[in-house]
Design a protein around this motif. Sequence first.
Motif, PDB file in Angstrom:
ATOM      1  N   ILE A 110       0.860  -1.190   0.000  1.00 30.04           N
ATOM      2  CA  ILE A 110       0.000   0.000   0.000  1.00 30.04           C
ATOM      3  C   ILE A 110       0.889   1.230   0.000  1.00 30.04           C
ATOM      4  CG2 ILE A 110      -1.724   1.354   1.273  1.00 30.04           C
ATOM      5  CD1 ILE A 110      -2.813  -1.171   2.468  1.00 30.04           C
ATOM      6  N   VAL A 111       0.514   2.229  -0.778  1.00 34.52           N
ATOM      7  CA  VAL A 111       1.104   3.562  -0.667  1.00 34.52           C
ATOM      8  C   VAL A 111      -0.024   4.555  -0.458  1.00 34.52           C
ATOM      9  CG1 VAL A 111       2.474   5.369  -1.735  1.00 34.52           C
ATOM     10  CG2 VAL A 111       3.050   2.968  -2.153  1.00 34.52           C
ATOM     11  N   ILE A 112       0.082   5.314   0.626  1.00 29.03           N
ATOM     12  CA  ILE A 112      -0.867   6.385   0.928  1.00 29.03           C
ATOM     13  C   ILE A 112      -0.227   7.677   0.451  1.00 29.03           C
ATOM     14  CG2 ILE A 112      -2.116   7.587   2.763  1.00 29.03           C
ATOM     15  CD1 ILE A 112      -1.937   4.965   4.396  1.00 29.03           C
ATOM     16  N   ARG A 113      -0.874   8.363  -0.477  1.00 30.29           N
ATOM     17  CA  ARG A 113      -0.261   9.480  -1.181  1.00 30.29           C
ATOM     18  C   ARG A 113      -0.773  10.843  -0.699  1.00 30.29           C
ATOM     19  NH1 ARG A 113       3.982   7.662  -4.464  1.00 30.29           N
ATOM     20  NH2 ARG A 113       3.405   5.662  -5.408  1.00 30.29           N
ATOM     21  N   GLY A 114       0.194  11.732  -0.432  1.00 32.98           N
ATOM     22  CA  GLY A 114      -0.091  13.149  -0.322  1.00 32.98           C
ATOM     23  C   GLY A 114      -0.914  13.587   0.856  1.00 32.98           C
ATOM     24  N   GLY A 115      -0.933  12.817   1.925  1.00 33.08           N
ATOM     25  CA  GLY A 115      -1.692  13.215   3.104  1.00 33.08           C
ATOM     26  C   GLY A 115      -0.883  14.101   4.030  1.00 33.08           C
ATOM     27  N   THR A 116      -1.575  14.682   4.994  1.00 30.64           N
ATOM     28  CA  THR A 116      -0.920  15.438   6.056  1.00 30.64           C
ATOM     29  C   THR A 116      -0.539  14.445   7.142  1.00 30.64           C
ATOM     30  OG1 THR A 116      -2.200  17.426   5.567  1.00 30.64           O
ATOM     31  CG2 THR A 116      -1.148  17.303   7.729  1.00 30.64           C
ATOM     32  N   VAL A 117       0.746  14.098   7.186  1.00 26.62           N
ATOM     33  CA  VAL A 117       1.209  13.037   8.080  1.00 26.62           C
ATOM     34  C   VAL A 117       1.486  13.605   9.464  1.00 26.62           C
ATOM     35  CG1 VAL A 117       3.086  11.412   8.533  1.00 26.62           C
ATOM     36  CG2 VAL A 117       2.142  11.623   6.220  1.00 26.62           C
ATOM     37  N   ILE A 118       0.819  13.033  10.465  1.00 27.44           N
ATOM     38  CA  ILE A 118       1.128  13.283  11.871  1.00 27.44           C
ATOM     39  C   ILE A 118       1.662  11.962  12.393  1.00 27.44           C
ATOM     40  CG2 ILE A 118       0.225  13.980  14.116  1.00 27.44           C
ATOM     41  CD1 ILE A 118      -1.927  15.555  12.694  1.00 27.44           C
TER      42      ILE A 118
ATOM     43  N   ALA B 113       6.224  15.382  16.351  1.00 33.05           N
ATOM     44  CA  ALA B 113       6.817  16.260  15.339  1.00 33.05           C
ATOM     45  C   ALA B 113       5.714  16.967  14.555  1.00 33.05           C
ATOM     46  CB  ALA B 113       7.693  15.448  14.387  1.00 33.05           C
ATOM     47  N   ASP B 114       6.065  18.107  13.962  1.00 28.69           N
ATOM     48  CA  ASP B 114       5.097  18.873  13.196  1.00 28.69           C
ATOM     49  C   ASP B 114       4.525  18.047  12.046  1.00 28.69           C
ATOM     50  OD1 ASP B 114       5.574  21.060  14.805  1.00 28.69           O
ATOM     51  OD2 ASP B 114       6.916  22.062  13.379  1.00 28.69           O
ATOM     52  N   ALA B 115       3.261  18.315  11.743  1.00 26.21           N
ATOM     53  CA  ALA B 115       2.625  17.668  10.604  1.00 26.21           C
ATOM     54  C   ALA B 115       3.337  18.080   9.312  1.00 26.21           C
ATOM     55  CB  ALA B 115       1.154  18.056  10.545  1.00 26.21           C
ATOM     56  N   ARG B 116       3.360  17.149   8.345  1.00 21.90           N
ATOM     57  CA  ARG B 116       3.993  17.457   7.066  1.00 21.90           C
ATOM     58  C   ARG B 116       3.277  16.675   5.967  1.00 21.90           C
ATOM     59  NH1 ARG B 116       6.859  13.352   9.505  1.00 21.90           N
ATOM     60  NH2 ARG B 116       7.895  11.787   8.185  1.00 21.90           N
ATOM     61  N   THR B 117       3.362  17.187   4.766  1.00 22.41           N
ATOM     62  CA  THR B 117       2.801  16.470   3.632  1.00 22.41           C
ATOM     63  C   THR B 117       3.787  15.395   3.196  1.00 22.41           C
ATOM     64  OG1 THR B 117       1.607  18.435   2.894  1.00 22.41           O
ATOM     65  CG2 THR B 117       1.915  16.667   1.290  1.00 22.41           C
ATOM     66  N   ALA B 118       3.316  14.155   3.101  1.00 20.93           N
ATOM     67  CA  ALA B 118       4.209  13.051   2.752  1.00 20.93           C
ATOM     68  C   ALA B 118       3.386  11.860   2.281  1.00 20.93           C
ATOM     69  CB  ALA B 118       5.069  12.649   3.959  1.00 20.93           C
ATOM     70  N   ASP B 119       4.096  10.920   1.667  1.00 25.52           N
ATOM     71  CA  ASP B 119       3.519   9.619   1.326  1.00 25.52           C
ATOM     72  C   ASP B 119       3.942   8.619   2.399  1.00 25.52           C
ATOM     73  OD1 ASP B 119       2.858  10.894  -1.081  1.00 25.52           O
ATOM     74  OD2 ASP B 119       4.678  10.157  -2.072  1.00 25.52           O
TER      75      ASP B 119
ATOM     76  N   GLN C 245      -1.898  -1.351  -3.818  1.00 20.50           N
ATOM     77  CA  GLN C 245      -3.070  -0.518  -3.546  1.00 20.50           C
ATOM     78  C   GLN C 245      -2.570   0.902  -3.318  1.00 20.50           C
ATOM     79  OE1 GLN C 245      -5.391  -1.611  -0.110  1.00 20.50           O
ATOM     80  NE2 GLN C 245      -6.831   0.067  -0.347  1.00 20.50           N
ATOM     81  N   GLU C 246      -3.166   1.843  -4.012  1.00 20.80           N
ATOM     82  CA  GLU C 246      -2.813   3.256  -3.871  1.00 20.80           C
ATOM     83  C   GLU C 246      -3.994   3.988  -3.242  1.00 20.80           C
ATOM     84  OE1 GLU C 246      -0.103   5.289  -5.330  1.00 20.80           O
ATOM     85  OE2 GLU C 246       1.111   3.489  -5.686  1.00 20.80           O
ATOM     86  N   ILE C 247      -3.705   4.758  -2.186  1.00 20.43           N
ATOM     87  CA  ILE C 247      -4.753   5.505  -1.486  1.00 20.43           C
ATOM     88  C   ILE C 247      -4.434   6.989  -1.593  1.00 20.43           C
ATOM     89  CG2 ILE C 247      -5.785   6.012   0.772  1.00 20.43           C
ATOM     90  CD1 ILE C 247      -5.323   3.094   1.537  1.00 20.43           C
ATOM     91  N   ASP C 248      -5.373   7.738  -2.149  1.00 20.76           N
ATOM     92  CA  ASP C 248      -5.217   9.189  -2.268  1.00 20.76           C
ATOM     93  C   ASP C 248      -5.652   9.836  -0.953  1.00 20.76           C
ATOM     94  OD1 ASP C 248      -5.140  11.855  -2.909  1.00 20.76           O
ATOM     95  OD2 ASP C 248      -6.714  11.766  -4.431  1.00 20.76           O
ATOM     96  N   ALA C 249      -4.687  10.452  -0.239  1.00 18.68           N
ATOM     97  CA  ALA C 249      -4.981  11.065   1.054  1.00 18.68           C
ATOM     98  C   ALA C 249      -4.900  12.583   0.989  1.00 18.68           C
ATOM     99  CB  ALA C 249      -4.008  10.538   2.109  1.00 18.68           C
ATOM    100  N   ASP C 250      -4.968  13.158  -0.194  1.00 18.96           N
ATOM    101  CA  ASP C 250      -4.904  14.604  -0.335  1.00 18.96           C
ATOM    102  C   ASP C 250      -6.024  15.256   0.477  1.00 18.96           C
ATOM    103  OD1 ASP C 250      -4.108  17.137  -1.308  1.00 18.96           O
ATOM    104  OD2 ASP C 250      -5.635  17.028  -2.874  1.00 18.96           O
TER     105      ASP C 250
END
Length: 567
Positions: A6-14, A19-25, A45-50
């Motif tokens: 699985i790759v979760i794409r482009g979410g705001t990762v906490i 650590a501070d939230a950041r945009t990442a896969d 499986q690709e998950i769009d987390a934008d």
Amino acid sequence: MAEHDIVIRGGTVIDGTGADARTADVAMRDGVITEVGRVEGKGAQEIDADGALVTPGFVDIHTHYDGQVVWDDRLQPSSLHGVTTVVMTNCGVGFAPVRPEDRARLVELMEGVEDIPGTAIHEGLSWEWESFGEYLDVLETRPHDIDFAAQVPHGPLRLYVMGDRGGRGEHATPDEIAEMGRLAAEAVEAGALGFTTSRTRNHRTVKGEPTPTLKAPREELVGIAAALGALGKGVLQVVSDFFDLDDEFGTVRAMAQESGRPISISLAQNMVMPDQWQLLLDLLAKGNADGLEMRGQVAPRPVGLLLGLQASMNPFLGNPAYMEIASLPLRERVAALRESSRPAAVLAAAVGHNGIFGFENIYVLGDPPDYEPKPENSVAAYAARAGRTPHDMAYELLLEGDGKALLYTPFLNYVGGNLDAVREMLAHPNTVPGLGDGGAHVGTICDASFVTTLLTMWGRDRSDGRFPLEYLVQQHCRDTAQTVGLFDRGVLAPGYKADVNVIDFDALALSPPEIHHDLPAGGRRLLQPVKGYRHTVVSGVETYRDGVATGALPGKLVRGAQPAPAA
């Protein structure tokens, strides 16, 4: 071939570290996180987390799924709220070790302490075990939607070693203490996370008898704790009234000091001693300053009872005119309550009775549910505005939704009608969120949704006193996991367990709890719908999508403490 499962794409990762939230896969393979950042490789499986938050799965360390885990693949309601690991067998109650002749007593204890129907337990349990290790072996044979871990409970341990004397709360002999310690250590060796006990008068069997552990002396608790200390494994958990604060906390401290093991206590503000929680925080801080590992488990909202015609309690229990029809099925009972003569009879019999806690402390729950209710939302206030009696108003409110409506009465953490104490407890460096009691209190409380309240109330909705989301996620992921020795989860970083949530934070919202009759023997329980959890992943496998189960059951028994991934 895909490089990742699985790759979760482009979410705001906490990520759970604070650590501070950041945009990442976030990429994962074979049940662990493989990359966090910009991931070039493709996922099966690709998950769009934008636009969504990406967090570790939540770790709930205070649940009671000890029976449900035997008969049910899905540990709901917890798994509906982004929880990916639960720790059960808290408060010293559970189902192992057990001799065949004591099985009924353990059911009575669980039914009384945790409000789980005895008929459901009797029908649902296979009793294919005697020792705690054998109990774990049985649990391991069934797949589940999330991971779960167990602890060895003091009540069954006492009954197993002492028989009737243990059930009556008599003092153990030195040899019996040694045997309880030996069995507790044996259980931890077999995979229990630790040892739990109860010392509160609120915990009673369904027959009204005190829990067998209520008056166990300090020597017994310290002796069992020391056995875990000699092993060098396991955590300790205690729930107590702390009426004699110095003596009782002295016992807790002695358990930690003599064993060298981490210990946690249940911590809440109560009406009898409304300032005691502050003293306990000070004592926890002192213990940690002295080198002990001591934490308080705290709730992010009031602990409250749900009152309704389908629930275990309502304001008219004991009312003779109501009790005449109380055993009828809901539809027939609602019809009887609407008959022309019934309201007058029930209300006449209610004269002089103020409800469970007084109608000024019973509130309309609302939709969405309001867990920080204002005085104007009490049943008493509704009645005053309408020029009616509180009993009359409660009668009408309980009939809403064809008798499925629920009222709400906070009994912990709401002294003064606010959550100021809760905020201070959540902010303390020696506390973690807990006490949701998932799997228990199935007809009175639905607090397994605490994790959702933690995010929405304290991270978004409250007008003042909010916390950074990074702090809240750290608290309910990494910090709860580490409190019980699970260092392999609760963080989004390479090597950590691939337990992940993708959350539409703006849409995250609770609905009112609902009664479902889906326990064994048709037993009832409360579940609470929620919106906003877009994807939940356990061990790298998606288990829930938009609140609907995918059918995957990757959850497993967690045996014992788990080390952090190698750097």
